[in-house]
Design a protein around this motif. Structure first.
Motif, PDB file in Angstrom:
ATOM      1  N   GLY A  96       0.785  -1.234   0.000  1.00 18.00           N
ATOM      2  CA  GLY A  96       0.000   0.000   0.000  1.00 18.00           C
ATOM      3  C   GLY A  96       0.815   1.281   0.000  1.00 18.00           C
ATOM      4  O   GLY A  96       0.351   2.288   0.543  1.00 18.00           O
ATOM      5  N   SER A  97       1.999   1.276  -0.624  1.00 17.43           N
ATOM      6  CA  SER A  97       2.823   2.486  -0.606  1.00 17.43           C
ATOM      7  C   SER A  97       2.146   3.645  -1.332  1.00 17.43           C
ATOM      8  O   SER A  97       2.214   4.794  -0.880  1.00 17.43           O
ATOM      9  CB  SER A  97       4.203   2.218  -1.212  1.00 17.43           C
ATOM     10  N   SER A  98       1.478   3.363  -2.447  1.00 18.23           N
ATOM     11  CA  SER A  98       0.814   4.451  -3.182  1.00 18.23           C
ATOM     12  C   SER A  98      -0.381   4.976  -2.401  1.00 18.23           C
ATOM     13  O   SER A  98      -0.613   6.194  -2.342  1.00 18.23           O
ATOM     14  CB  SER A  98       0.394   3.984  -4.581  1.00 18.23           C
ATOM     15  N   ALA A  99      -1.149   4.077  -1.774  1.00 18.06           N
ATOM     16  CA  ALA A  99      -2.279   4.533  -0.966  1.00 18.06           C
ATOM     17  C   ALA A  99      -1.798   5.360   0.211  1.00 18.06           C
ATOM     18  O   ALA A  99      -2.422   6.363   0.575  1.00 18.06           O
ATOM     19  CB  ALA A  99      -3.088   3.335  -0.469  1.00 18.06           C
ATOM     20  N   ALA A 100      -0.684   4.965   0.819  1.00 17.60           N
ATOM     21  CA  ALA A 100      -0.134   5.735   1.932  1.00 17.60           C
ATOM     22  C   ALA A 100       0.262   7.130   1.487  1.00 17.60           C
ATOM     23  O   ALA A 100       0.039   8.114   2.213  1.00 17.60           O
ATOM     24  CB  ALA A 100       1.060   5.011   2.541  1.00 17.60           C
ATOM     25  N   ALA A 101       0.856   7.235   0.300  1.00 15.36           N
ATOM     26  CA  ALA A 101       1.227   8.549  -0.225  1.00 15.36           C
ATOM     27  C   ALA A 101      -0.005   9.417  -0.443  1.00 15.36           C
ATOM     28  O   ALA A 101      -0.024  10.612  -0.102  1.00 15.36           O
ATOM     29  CB  ALA A 101       2.011   8.389  -1.523  1.00 15.36           C
TER      30      ALA A 101
END
Length: 292
Positions: A96-101
């Motif tokens: 979920g790195s993109s969602a976290a960003a």
């Protein structure tokens, strides 16, 4: 005005809950936001996420795009911004790195407007992803059930049973969500869809009050087998762990393997060469904003 936004990683699907179930994990990206007189400055500090050279430092940075969208929605216009982005969530690993960003940017916009996060904040974040499982987990914390209706995205947080201890096996290999979604068929057998729907419903019971049911509750026939060719070693590890009674699944679009254990360790002898294995606690709170 200056503040810090901390956002947890997330694991989506948890086996059968494709685009519907998510779990917030105790690994965080941090964005420090400073309002300046003019312009935009973005610093990206890698702290284990890898691939910093791939991250832009201009208006195309995902945190900036989400922040600008939130500011537009909230009708505010900060004069200038200085962002320091400390990346700990591995990129392109199904955590979920993109969602976290995106959640970082939306939360920053709300903080600039001095507004608490609300249902519209989740809507803004989920619009970037096209589904709300990762975004809801990162925003709300804990275990989430996410859905969409009439063009709106929703998510509800549930308490995770205290005995569940997630263990992650993260390979060096990267995976593209778009590429792995491309491996999914347009149609699946009705019997497989019915089986997976039942397991997804069982997941809610297992995650909240009956961890003894996790092995059955994480079984999937909807997406993992179709995408196994994209991460054969991860698929092998999932099979090996499940054969030993461990509730294992591919985390999100992969290739990370999520094991929902009750002891915080994997069985001895499983083939984890090439994987970075670590226990991560469930993050109970989701995104946090604090003054600098």
């Amino acid at each position: 005005m200056s503040f810090r936004v901390s956002v947890p990683a997330s694991s989506a699907n948890l086996g059968p809950g494709f685009d519907a179930l998510g779990l917030a994990l105790g690994l965080h990206d941090v964005v420090e936001v400073l309002v300046t007189h003019t312009g935009l400055k973005v610093e990206v500090i890698d702290a284990g996420a890898g691939g910093v050279s791939d991250v832009p430092t201009d208006e195309t940075h995902l945190v900036v795009r989400a922040l600008r969208r939130a500011c537009e929605f909230l009708d505010i216009r900060p004069p200038g911004l200085h962002l320091r982005c400390y990346n700990k969530i591995p990129h392109a690993r199904g955590l979920g790195s993109s969602a976290a960003a995106v959640v970082s940017g939306v939360a920053a916009g709300y903080a600039l407007a001095e507004r608490p996060l609300d249902a519209d904040a989740l809507q803004l974040a989920a619009e970037f992803e096209g589904h709300a499982d990762n975004a809801a987990a990162s925003m709300l914390g804990g275990f989430v059930v996410a859905w969409s209706e009439g063009g709106r995205f929703f998510g509800e947080r549930l308490e995770v049973h205290a005995g569940i201890r997630p263990v992650l096996a993260v390979p060096g290999q990267r995976s593209s969500t778009a590429a792995t979604r491309g491996l999914l068929p347009a149609h699946v057998p009705h019997v497989d869809a019915a089986f997976t729907a039942g397991r997804a419903a069982l997941s809610v019971l297992a995650m909240t009050s009956r961890p003894d049911l996790l092995l059955a509750a994480t079984e999937d026939k909807l997406h993992q087998d179709y995408r196994a060719s994209a991460y054969p070693e991860s698929a092998r590890l999932v099979r090996e762990l499940r054969a030993q009674g461990v509730a294992a699944a591919i985390s999100g679009a992969g290739p990370t393997v999520l094991a929902l254990t009750t002891g915080g360790i994997l069985p001895p002898g499983v083939g984890v060469v090439g994987f970075d294995v670590t226990e991560l606690p469930v993050d109970p709170a989701g995104v946090r904003v604090a003054a600098l």
